[in-house]
Design an enzyme around this catalytic site. Sequence first.
Site: not given
Ligand code: TEU
Length: 539
Positions: A20, A24, A28, A97, A200, A241, A313-314
Site C-alpha cells: 500500500d 488506505d 496499489d 490477468d 482467467d 487457467e 491467490h486461490d
Molecule cells: O478461479 C477459478 C476457479 O475455478 C478456482 O480457482 C476457484 O476460484 C477456486 O477453486 C474456488 O474454490 C478464477 C480466479 O483465479 C478466482 O480468483 C476467481 O474468483 C474466479 O476465477 C472467478 O473469476
Amino acid sequence: MNEWWRTAVVYQVWPRSFQDSDGDGVGDLPGVLQRLDHLSDLGVDVVWLSPVFPSPQVDNGYDVSNYQDVDPLFGSLADLDALIQALHARGMRLVLDVVLNHTSDQHPWFIESRGSRESPKRDWYWWRAPGEVPGAEPNAWQSLFSGSAWQLDDATGEYYLHTFARQQPDLNWESPQVRAAMAEMLCWWVDRGVDGFRLDVISMISKAPANLLGFGPRLHDYLRELHEAVFAEKGLLTIGETPGISVAQAQRMTDPARRELDLVLEFEHVSLDQGATKWEARQLGLPRLKQCFARWQEGLAGTGWNSLYWNNHDQPRAVSRFGDDGEHRVASATTLATVLHLHRGTPFVFQGEELGMRNAGFTALADYRDVESINHYEAVVSAGQAPHEVLAALQRMSRDNARTPVQWDGSVHAGFSTAQPWIAVNQDHVEVNAAAQREDPQSVLAHYRRLIALRHDVPAVALGEFALLLPDHEQVWAFTRTHLDVQLLVVANLSDREVEADVPDTGWADAELLLGNLPGGRGGLRLRPWESRVLRRTR
Ligand code: TEU
C-alpha cells in the site's frame, strides 16, 4: 518460434495485498513500483498482475466493470504504464490477468443486456426462461460460489447464468460480437506494452451441457481465433487457467503447432487432498502427489509444456498445506520449492511464498473477506452444519489464507501499510518477513533466489528430460533430469524423520552437490528431516 518462457520464472502479484502506498490499507500500483527491487533481487522474469481494472470488488477484481482502465483503488492507467516501463527497464515482463468468461453485473454491457429481452446485447450473456415448474431455475447447475448458478432478474422475468458469484454474469462466447469485443480489448493492451495474458477460467468460455466446468465443443475454435487476432507472432506469453483439465487436453492446448495457448494451469495436484468439494479433507500421501506430477511431466514431454505451481491467490499456503509450518517451516518451505522448481516446466511463485508465509490462521467468520468463503459458510451453516466445523474447513482451505498482506518487515502492519490493512496481517510477521531474510543465506528467500538462478544457469533444470525414481516411497521424492551429457539427481525428504534415499544407481554418492536446503550435513543420500539436495554429474 520464440519460446523464451521455457526458461523463465513467473511471479504473481496480487496487488490488494502486495504494498500500500497511500495509506488506505489496500495495496496499489505505486506500491508495486516501490517494491521492484525485491522482484529483481529474486531474479524473476515475468510478473503476473492480478486484476486492477475498475470493479465493484465483489470478487477482488475478478468482477470487471471496465476492461480498459484501472480502478482508482489501485491507481491510474498512468501508474500501470509506469509499471510496465519500469519492469521492462529491469528486464522483466508484465502479464496481465484478464477475466474473459464473465463480467461484473455493473459492466455497461450487462446493464444494457438486462434492460430488455430485445436489447441488442441480450445475447451477450446467458438468458433463459424459467424452467418447467413456474419460477424454477432453468436447470440444476450450481455456482462454484454456492447456490444455484441461475439468478432471476426481475426486470425481464428471466434468469441469467453465473458460474461464480451472482454479481459475475457469464458472457456468451457464441456471440461473434462478444469474441470481437474481447479480441479488440486484448489488442489494445498489447499496444500498451503488456507482454502476455493470464486468462482467467478460459476453459469455461465454451459451455458444455453436462456441467459448469466448460471445455465445451467450441473451446479450441475460440482459442485459435484469439491466437490469430491477438497473440500470433508477438512473442507474448499466454497462460490459460483451466480447472479440471486433463493431460490430453493440456497437450492439445499447449501444442505450439495448434496455435492456442503457451501454458495452462492444471488443478490435479492441488485437488488430491480434497474430497467431493474443496472443503472436504482427504488423506494425501506422497506417492499420489509425486505420481501426479510425473504423469504431467510424461504427458507434456514431447508436445506442450507444463506450468509448475504450489500457490496462487486461490490456494492455501503451500508450507501449511504440504509442508510443516511449525518446527520445520524453513526446511519444508525450501524443500517444497526445490522439488517444484526442479521439474520441467515454467515455475510460478506467488507473493509471500518466497518468504515461507503461512496460512492466515483466522478463527472467526469476521476475519474473512473472500466471497467464496463467506458464501460457503452461510450456505452450509444455514443447511445445518456446525459452525465450528465450517470454520475449521475455512482455516484449512479458504482463499484468504493466501491473501493476507505480504510481510515486508516486523513492524506493526508488516511494512505493508501505515494504516489498518483491509484484511488482518498474519501475527507471525514479527518473525517471518522479508527484512529478516534478505541477508540471511539460510532463509527461504535466499533459497528461492538460488533456485531461480539455477534455472537460468543450468540448461538441464529448464530443459532436461524427467524420470521419477522410487515412485512408491512414502517419504522420499526423487527424480533425475537429463540434458545432453549432464544428469541431475533431486532427492528430497518430505517428512520429519531422517531417511536414506536409496536410489537405484549408487554412483551418485560422490556427485557434485549443486544445491542443498540445509547447512552442513553428512552428504551423500542420507537426508535429515525435510532436507533436499540437487546433485550433478557428467555422463
Ligand atoms: O478461479 C477459478 C476457479 O475455478 C478456482 O480457482 C476457484 O476460484 C477456486 O477453486 C474456488 O474454490 C478464477 C480466479 O483465479 C478466482 O480468483 C476467481 O474468483 C474466479 O476465477 C472467478 O473469476
